[in-house]
Design a protein around this motif. Structure first.
Motif, PDB file in Angstrom:
ATOM      1  N   SER A  25      -6.005  -3.950   3.671  1.00  0.00           N
ATOM      2  CA  SER A  25      -6.148  -3.672   2.247  1.00  0.00           C
ATOM      3  C   SER A  25      -5.006  -2.802   1.738  1.00  0.00           C
ATOM      4  O   SER A  25      -4.521  -1.914   2.434  1.00  0.00           O
ATOM      5  CB  SER A  25      -7.474  -2.956   1.983  1.00  0.00           C
ATOM      6  OG  SER A  25      -7.574  -2.589   0.623  1.00  0.00           O
ATOM      7  N   THR A  26      -4.618  -3.051   0.504  1.00  0.00           N
ATOM      8  CA  THR A  26      -3.640  -2.195  -0.161  1.00  0.00           C
ATOM      9  C   THR A  26      -4.334  -0.950  -0.722  1.00  0.00           C
ATOM     10  O   THR A  26      -3.681  -0.031  -1.176  1.00  0.00           O
ATOM     11  CB  THR A  26      -2.968  -2.927  -1.337  1.00  0.00           C
ATOM     12  OG1 THR A  26      -3.948  -3.221  -2.324  1.00  0.00           O
ATOM     13  CG2 THR A  26      -2.265  -4.186  -0.860  1.00  0.00           C
ATOM     14  N   ARG A  27      -5.657  -0.992  -0.726  1.00  0.00           N
ATOM     15  CA  ARG A  27      -6.532   0.047  -1.301  1.00  0.00           C
ATOM     16  C   ARG A  27      -6.528   0.034  -2.828  1.00  0.00           C
ATOM     17  O   ARG A  27      -6.994   0.980  -3.455  1.00  0.00           O
ATOM     18  CB  ARG A  27      -6.214   1.425  -0.749  1.00  0.00           C
ATOM     19  CG  ARG A  27      -6.398   1.488   0.764  1.00  0.00           C
ATOM     20  CD  ARG A  27      -6.237   2.884   1.297  1.00  0.00           C
ATOM     21  NE  ARG A  27      -6.328   2.836   2.744  1.00  0.00           N
ATOM     22  CZ  ARG A  27      -5.505   3.476   3.549  1.00  0.00           C
ATOM     23  NH1 ARG A  27      -4.555   4.244   3.063  1.00  0.00           N
ATOM     24  NH2 ARG A  27      -5.646   3.378   4.851  1.00  0.00           N
ATOM     25  N   SER A  59       0.912   3.922  -3.037  1.00  0.00           N
ATOM     26  CA  SER A  59       0.513   5.316  -2.797  1.00  0.00           C
ATOM     27  C   SER A  59       1.607   6.287  -3.248  1.00  0.00           C
ATOM     28  O   SER A  59       1.314   7.429  -3.591  1.00  0.00           O
ATOM     29  CB  SER A  59       0.162   5.548  -1.322  1.00  0.00           C
ATOM     30  OG  SER A  59       1.308   5.444  -0.508  1.00  0.00           O
ATOM     31  N   ARG A  64       0.834  -1.216   0.000  1.00  0.00           N
ATOM     32  CA  ARG A  64       0.000   0.000   0.000  1.00  0.00           C
ATOM     33  C   ARG A  64       0.861   1.256   0.000  1.00  0.00           C
ATOM     34  O   ARG A  64       0.625   2.199  -0.753  1.00  0.00           O
ATOM     35  CB  ARG A  64      -0.956   0.018   1.193  1.00  0.00           C
ATOM     36  CG  ARG A  64      -1.900   1.221   1.150  1.00  0.00           C
ATOM     37  CD  ARG A  64      -2.854   1.299   2.336  1.00  0.00           C
ATOM     38  NE  ARG A  64      -2.113   1.587   3.547  1.00  0.00           N
ATOM     39  CZ  ARG A  64      -1.997   0.754   4.578  1.00  0.00           C
ATOM     40  NH1 ARG A  64      -2.582  -0.430   4.560  1.00  0.00           N
ATOM     41  NH2 ARG A  64      -1.312   1.098   5.633  1.00  0.00           N
ATOM     42  N   ASP A  95      -5.013  -6.420  -3.852  1.00  0.00           N
ATOM     43  CA  ASP A  95      -5.665  -7.206  -2.800  1.00  0.00           C
ATOM     44  C   ASP A  95      -5.991  -8.607  -3.314  1.00  0.00           C
ATOM     45  O   ASP A  95      -5.798  -9.606  -2.610  1.00  0.00           O
ATOM     46  CB  ASP A  95      -6.936  -6.514  -2.316  1.00  0.00           C
ATOM     47  CG  ASP A  95      -6.657  -5.284  -1.473  1.00  0.00           C
ATOM     48  OD1 ASP A  95      -5.517  -5.096  -1.014  1.00  0.00           O
ATOM     49  OD2 ASP A  95      -7.608  -4.489  -1.278  1.00  0.00           O
TER      50      ASP A  95
END
Length: 121
Positions: free
Chosen positions: A46-48, A10, A6, A53
């Motif tokens: 979650s990795t978002r 990001s 994540r 995911d």
């Protein structure tokens, strides 16, 4: 590793995110039997990013299936499956793998990743 993925995603660094996923793979491959299963019981955060995911769930399912171990419920959660098959998008020049080159646990979750990517060197 999910938190590391994540963080890297990001920051826009898919290469390092993939490196973290490969490290998770190496960590699981290094263990056998019950220990491998115990390492995967808790659902990772979650990795978002849905495809990542799903990739984590596919990787865990693949490596547990190798040992004949039961899958934790989180690997079968609807959020771990994609409606449209997708690559990790690390290298835009990398061709989409044919399904026979994708681990079945990835393919069933809609993640198109080359099996060879996860081969230890």
């Amino acid at each position: 590793m999910a938190a590391e993925i994540r963080l890297r995603l990001s920051a826009g660094d898919k290469d390092r995110a993939l490196r973290a996923l490969l490290q998770l793979n190496d960590n699981l491959v290094a263990e056998r039997g019950l220990v491998r299963g115990i390492l995967t019981i808790a659902e990772p955060e979650s990795t978002r990013v849905a495809v990542w995911d799903a990739a984590i769930a596919g990787l865990v399912a693949w490596r547990l299936n190798e040992e004949g171990l039961p899958l934790p419920d989180w690997t079968r959660a609807p959020s771990r499956f994609l409606h449209t098959p997708t690559t990790l998008g690390v290298d835009p020049a990398d061709p989409t793998p044919p399904l026979d080159e994708v681990p079945s646990e990835f393919a069933e979750r809609g993640v198109l990743a080359w099996r060879d990517t996860f081969a230890s060197i």
